[in-house]
Design a protein around this motif. Structure first.
Motif, short mmCIF file in Angstrom:
data_model
loop_
_atom_site.label_atom_id
_atom_site.label_comp_id
_atom_site.label_asym_id
_atom_site.label_seq_id
_atom_site.Cartn_x
_atom_site.Cartn_y
_atom_site.Cartn_z
N ILE A 1 0.87 -1.17 0.00
CA ILE A 1 0.00 0.00 0.00
C ILE A 1 0.91 1.22 0.00
O ILE A 1 1.69 1.42 0.94
N PHE A 2 0.84 2.02 -1.04
CA PHE A 2 1.67 3.21 -1.15
C PHE A 2 0.81 4.44 -0.90
O PHE A 2 -0.12 4.73 -1.65
N LEU A 3 1.12 5.16 0.17
CA LEU A 3 0.41 6.39 0.53
C LEU A 3 1.21 7.55 -0.06
O LEU A 3 2.19 8.02 0.53
N PHE A 4 0.78 8.02 -1.23
CA PHE A 4 1.54 9.03 -1.96
C PHE A 4 1.10 10.43 -1.56
O PHE A 4 -0.04 10.82 -1.79
N MET A 5 2.04 11.19 -0.98
CA MET A 5 1.78 12.56 -0.55
C MET A 5 2.27 13.50 -1.66
O MET A 5 3.44 13.93 -1.68
N GLN A 6 1.40 13.81 -2.58
CA GLN A 6 1.76 14.56 -3.78
C GLN A 6 2.21 15.99 -3.45
O GLN A 6 1.53 16.71 -2.72
N GLY A 7 3.36 16.38 -3.96
CA GLY A 7 3.83 17.73 -3.79
C GLY A 7 5.05 17.88 -2.92
O GLY A 7 5.79 18.85 -3.03
N ASN B 1 -3.63 8.01 -3.27
CA ASN B 1 -3.09 9.32 -3.61
C ASN B 1 -3.75 10.43 -2.79
O ASN B 1 -4.97 10.50 -2.72
N TYR B 2 -2.91 11.27 -2.19
CA TYR B 2 -3.42 12.48 -1.58
C TYR B 2 -2.91 13.65 -2.41
O TYR B 2 -1.71 13.94 -2.43
N GLY B 3 -3.82 14.30 -3.13
CA GLY B 3 -3.42 15.41 -3.98
C GLY B 3 -4.62 15.97 -4.71
O GLY B 3 -5.77 15.68 -4.37
N ASP B 4 -4.34 16.76 -5.72
CA ASP B 4 -5.40 17.36 -6.50
C ASP B 4 -4.90 17.54 -7.92
O ASP B 4 -3.82 17.07 -8.28
N ASN B 5 -5.69 18.20 -8.75
CA ASN B 5 -5.33 18.41 -10.15
C ASN B 5 -4.93 19.85 -10.44
O ASN B 5 -4.94 20.29 -11.57
N TRP C 1 4.95 5.32 2.97
CA TRP C 1 4.47 6.71 3.01
C TRP C 1 5.56 7.62 2.48
O TRP C 1 6.73 7.52 2.90
N GLY C 2 5.20 8.55 1.59
CA GLY C 2 6.19 9.53 1.14
C GLY C 2 5.73 10.29 -0.08
O GLY C 2 4.68 10.00 -0.66
N GLY C 3 6.53 11.28 -0.46
CA GLY C 3 6.28 12.09 -1.64
C GLY C 3 7.43 12.00 -2.62
O GLY C 3 8.36 11.22 -2.44
N VAL D 1 11.07 9.25 4.12
CA VAL D 1 9.91 8.40 3.89
C VAL D 1 9.87 7.41 5.05
O VAL D 1 10.87 7.23 5.76
N TRP D 2 8.73 6.79 5.26
CA TRP D 2 8.70 5.71 6.24
C TRP D 2 8.00 4.49 5.67
O TRP D 2 7.19 4.57 4.75
N LEU D 3 8.37 3.34 6.24
CA LEU D 3 7.83 2.04 5.82
C LEU D 3 7.32 1.32 7.06
O LEU D 3 7.86 1.49 8.16
N ALA D 4 6.30 0.51 6.87
CA ALA D 4 5.78 -0.29 7.98
C ALA D 4 5.43 -1.68 7.47
O ALA D 4 5.02 -1.84 6.31
#
Length: 489
Positions: free
Chosen positions: A70-76, A341-345, A391-393, A417-420
């Protein structure tokens, strides 16, 4: 004249394919056949598994510690010095100017040692857990799980702008069209559930690479990611998944007819190609998904406690909470790679605070509780042991302010970044940036190294996971990458 022999009737009798064969010297048909033949040759000479459906596996080359990601992408680009990389000297030297080799200035002008004004974090840090890892007040919920996390503080990457860096994060290249990490994983391991896609991207952005970030590029098309939702929209539905008024038997009959027609075309030509096979498989997968996916996507079947735990009952956390809960349900159902994905367009991605650093608090509030709930939920269900949460961008941010003094610029030279789960050492921190959090100086981990290590934990050797294209064997890490052994348990 007999009505059946009019010119109009004669033309109507010609199928599109026959028109290509019999008009313009048949060049259209020749071109189509040549393209199909080339695709077939590419697949037959590839170093990958034979064509035959997404459940066919190349298989792990070593005993895997994890089955899925599961990749939690923090866009930006989240600021590391305002989140997980505690730098007390920033407070001591706040407002003082010092020379830095600023990545953007260097790229634009070639100038080094540019004077920059250091800026302390507006958020307080404190230690958490038995490991005593410092976390800022931006992430109080995630902080409660530090003993399950493995922090990589010496990350560095290629690409100064969002577009190149985001592509590099996903595909290992800043500009060339290359398969995404999720596609490589799907290609290498197949899927655990033939009724669902092996790779899903939840609410991807259309910018900074767009579909290339979950695309298969030159891998067989079946390995591309399936997008659910779009950035900036709360809906996580799949269009046309249900057809009201049409019985399962009727849909099955339609599917069988379409399949017969398509197979007849293959027999007529004597060969198929990867894209055509992918279309046929997508029809069949869509049919199977209609039987399974509605239940997976239906979050209302979860308990009120679970919905509240993920923050779905609160406006600020509802959107990302739904994504995280869906990610757990997809993994639980056998999806191999899920990107949240956490972000917008917009032109400036979510965490891209060049002139409004306090906006970080808004974004952190939206994701912190859902992320913590996901970690707790996976652990409670016994899924964290064989699931990697990443988790990371695409990069971090500078420890100094930009010209107006209210934000931070891009920083590819040092970030966190962090991993679990998935066999990574919990409650640890590896690597370090300098005293201000600008450059990775110890335990440096390049993005190629991170990719190699993630594949390693899935049982895949990044040097052996290759695909022959255009005369050479390609891999995710190109000719680079090393497995970061100290972070493995």
């Amino acid at each position: 004249m007999d009505s059946d022999n009019t010119p109009q009737t004669a033309i109507a009798r010609l199928a599109r394919r026959t028109m290509l064969q019999q008009t313009a010297c048949g060049f259209g048909s020749l071109a189509a056949s040549a393209l199909a033949a080339q695709e077939l040759v590419t697949e037959r000479t590839s170093a990958g598994p034979p064509a035959g459906g997404p459940s066919r596996k190349q298989g792990p080359t070593r005993t895997p510690r994890a089955k899925r990601i599961i990749f939690l992408f923090m866009q930006g680009g989240v600021s590391q010095v305002d989140s997980f990389d505690y730098k007390p000297q920033l407070q001591q030297y706040d407002g003082k100017t010092m020379p830095f080799d600023d990545a953007r200035t260097l790229a634009k002008t070639g100038r080094r040692a540019v004077e920059q004004r250091l800026m302390n974090s507006p958020w307080q840090f404190k230690p958490y857990g038995e490991s005593g890892r410092h976390v800022s007040e931006l992430f109080p919920h995630t902080a409660k799980h530090v003993d399950d996390l493995c922090f990589l503080h010496g990350m560095h990457t290629d690409g100064v702008a969002h577009g190149p860096a985001t592509l590099f994060l996903h595909c290992g290249s800043t500009n060339f069209v290359r398969p995404s990490l999720g596609s490589w994983v799907y290609y290498g391991l197949g899927t655990e559930n033939n009724d669902l896609p092996g790779f899903v991207s939840i609410s991807p952005s259309i910018g900074n690479g767009g579909p290339r970030n979950y695309g298969a590029a030159f891998l067989p098309a079946r390995y591309q990611g399936t997008a659910i939702g779009t950035a900036g929209e709360e809906s996580l539905a799949i269009d046309h998944l249900n057809r009201p008024g049409i019985t399962d038997a009727s849909q099955r009959s339609q599917m069988e007819l379409i399949e017969q027609l398509n197979r007849r075309q293959i027999q007529r030509r004597g060969f198929s190609n990867g894209e055509f096979d992918a279309v046929l498989e997508s029809y069949e997968l869509a049919w199977r998904m209609q039987q399974v996916a509605p239940d997976v996507l239906d979050l209302s079947s979860e308990s009120a406690h679970t919905l509240s735990e993920y923050g779905i009952d609160q406006p600020s956390t509802r959107e990302f909470g739904k994504k995280c809960l869906l990610a757990r349900r997809l993994c639980e159902s056998g999806v191999r790679f899920v990107q949240v994905n956490y972000g917008d367009n917009s032109a400036n991605p979510a965490w891209d605070q060049h002139s409004n650093l306090p906006k970080h608090a808004t974004h952190a509030r939206a994701v912190d509780q859902p992320i913590a709930a996901l970690l707790a939920d996976l652990k409670r269900r016994g899924l964290l042991d064989d699931t990697i949460v990443w988790w990371g961008g695409e990069f971090g941010r500078t420890p100094y302010s930009q010209s107006n003094g209210t934000g931070r610029d891009h920083n590819p030279g040092g970030f966190t970044v962090w991993l679990a789960g998935g066999g990574f050492r919990p409650g640890t921190a590896y690597g370090a940036t300098d005293e201000f959090g600008f450059s990775a100086v110890q335990g440096k981990v390049h993005m190629h190294d991170l990719h190699a290590t993630l594949l390693h934990q899935l049982g895949l050797d990044h040097k052996q996971l290759t695909f022959r294209h255009a005369g050479r064997d390609f891999r995710l890490t190109d000719v680079y990458g090393r497995v970061v052994d100290p972070i493995l348990s």
